[in-house]
Write a protein that holds these residues in place. Sequence first.
Motif, PDB file in Angstrom:
ATOM      1  N   ALA A 114      40.626 -73.660  32.759  1.00 38.50           N
ATOM      2  CA  ALA A 114      41.496 -73.941  33.904  1.00 38.50           C
ATOM      3  C   ALA A 114      42.580 -74.954  33.552  1.00 38.50           C
ATOM      4  O   ALA A 114      43.730 -74.820  33.981  1.00 38.50           O
ATOM      5  CB  ALA A 114      40.660 -74.438  35.081  1.00 38.50           C
ATOM      6  N   GLY A 115      42.234 -75.975  32.774  1.00 39.73           N
ATOM      7  CA  GLY A 115      43.203 -77.019  32.465  1.00 39.73           C
ATOM      8  C   GLY A 115      44.302 -76.589  31.526  1.00 39.73           C
ATOM      9  O   GLY A 115      45.311 -77.287  31.386  1.00 39.73           O
ATOM     10  N   ASP A 116      44.131 -75.444  30.866  1.00 40.29           N
ATOM     11  CA  ASP A 116      45.133 -74.960  29.902  1.00 40.29           C
ATOM     12  C   ASP A 116      45.891 -73.742  30.390  1.00 40.29           C
ATOM     13  O   ASP A 116      46.803 -73.263  29.709  1.00 40.29           O
ATOM     14  CB  ASP A 116      44.452 -74.619  28.566  1.00 40.29           C
ATOM     15  N   LEU A 117      45.509 -73.208  31.541  1.00 39.64           N
ATOM     16  CA  LEU A 117      46.141 -71.996  32.071  1.00 39.64           C
ATOM     17  C   LEU A 117      47.218 -72.401  33.068  1.00 39.64           C
ATOM     18  O   LEU A 117      46.917 -72.902  34.156  1.00 39.64           O
ATOM     19  CB  LEU A 117      45.088 -71.111  32.739  1.00 39.64           C
ATOM     20  N   GLN A 157      48.358 -63.137  24.810  1.00 41.74           N
ATOM     21  CA  GLN A 157      47.299 -64.065  24.445  1.00 41.74           C
ATOM     22  C   GLN A 157      47.319 -65.248  25.415  1.00 41.74           C
ATOM     23  O   GLN A 157      48.331 -65.930  25.543  1.00 41.74           O
ATOM     24  CB  GLN A 157      47.481 -64.570  23.013  1.00 41.74           C
ATOM     25  N   LEU A 158      46.199 -65.477  26.089  1.00 41.88           N
ATOM     26  CA  LEU A 158      46.062 -66.597  27.007  1.00 41.88           C
ATOM     27  C   LEU A 158      45.179 -67.673  26.378  1.00 41.88           C
ATOM     28  O   LEU A 158      44.423 -67.389  25.446  1.00 41.88           O
ATOM     29  CB  LEU A 158      45.439 -66.129  28.326  1.00 41.88           C
ATOM     30  N   ARG A 164      42.297 -65.879  38.671  1.00 38.17           N
ATOM     31  CA  ARG A 164      40.849 -65.858  38.858  1.00 38.17           C
ATOM     32  C   ARG A 164      40.174 -65.018  37.778  1.00 38.17           C
ATOM     33  O   ARG A 164      39.137 -65.410  37.219  1.00 38.17           O
ATOM     34  CB  ARG A 164      40.510 -65.304  40.247  1.00 38.17           C
ATOM     35  N   VAL A 165      40.773 -63.882  37.459  1.00 41.89           N
ATOM     36  CA  VAL A 165      40.169 -63.014  36.444  1.00 41.89           C
ATOM     37  C   VAL A 165      40.298 -63.638  35.054  1.00 41.89           C
ATOM     38  O   VAL A 165      39.372 -63.558  34.233  1.00 41.89           O
ATOM     39  CB  VAL A 165      40.810 -61.620  36.494  1.00 41.89           C
ATOM     40  N   ALA A 166      41.436 -64.282  34.772  1.00 40.33           N
ATOM     41  CA  ALA A 166      41.595 -64.948  33.476  1.00 40.33           C
ATOM     42  C   ALA A 166      40.560 -66.052  33.302  1.00 40.33           C
ATOM     43  O   ALA A 166      39.946 -66.194  32.232  1.00 40.33           O
ATOM     44  CB  ALA A 166      43.008 -65.508  33.353  1.00 40.33           C
TER      45      ALA A 166
END
Length: 380
Positions: A334-337, A359-360, A325-327
């Motif tokens: 959302a589609g890449d996490l 790195q996200l 949620r924080v990221a």
Amino acid sequence: MGPHPAVAAIRLAVRRALMDLAAEAAVPIPAAALRPTAAPIPAPVAAPVPALAAATVLIGNARRHPSGLPRTPAAPGSPLVLVAVSGGADSMALAVATAFEAPKLGLRVGAVTVDHGLQDGSAERARQVAERLRALGLDPVEAVPVHVGRHGGPEAAARDARYAALDEACERLGAVTVFLGHTRDDQAETVLLGLARGSGARSLAGMPAQKGRYRRPLLDLDRAATRQACAAQSIPVWDDPHNLDPAYTRARVRHEVLPVLEKHLGHGVVEALARTARLFRDDADALDQWAARAELDLFRPQSGELPVLALAELPAAVRRRVLRRVALRTGSPAGDLFARHLETVDLLVTGWRGQGPLQLPGGVEVTRRCGNLVFRRQDD
């Protein structure tokens, strides 16, 4: 003589969804529409499904239904329900049932068919589907061309383009909801795909019956029922060849994986997978609510910090939801996490050995500093 059992079952499912919608939109429901109806369990029929070029049947807001009963369209300005229609049996059966039931509740029915442009003749086919829907009494009806990119693979890119077109049409036409024709079979396929990808409980929970503006009235019905309903009403359908193409993952699951499971594990696999989705959804909803409360208590948005000690006290399922949620809040798409990203961030809490910043996706950086996890966008 009443309608075919499959037709009755689909109408009942649609009726329930429409009544929920009418209640939410504060639409007065006529007393006659509140009379209880029963829907027999769909029985197999031998009649073939007509080809797309077959004759149409007047239904919905048109002059008469296949039952012969006249239908009066809802008043102009009434709340509008849009049905997403590909031309296949699932969406056509849904559109026909919605056009039959909605006027009784004071609701208008329209449709959008999306031309993905991925096959020769797709524009003409979309036009034919739109014409057929208008003949069935739906209004407004639009055929919307889209450009399908490449991000995430062909299936994901087509889905993203389709939902973007549906969102835009819904906003522009002022619709209160969009009905989607997903069935229990689609739900089972989604659960299997989630299992194969090693996804978490939220993915295994499958597709929700309602999310935002989208509703799926047919999630508790089999795909066979929609084909039976179209055949019984002489509703022409079009079978997308992509649904048979083994190049697409979902097509392989549908035509290769599920039949093998049914053969070796016995009938009922689809129902069991759909039931699994419902159970996972209940669990996922509870964990999401817990995580939302934890984020509210722990996250300091001004500094982008989460206290490590407080995070460590949370169950892993809740803690990783908080991290996600924080990221997302910081800017990660959302589609890449994915789960692997969150597992790595979680190690900053549970396996801290002095490792450096992470790195996200979306340019989000996560660092452990002074007893806190710090989330920030690199361009801030």
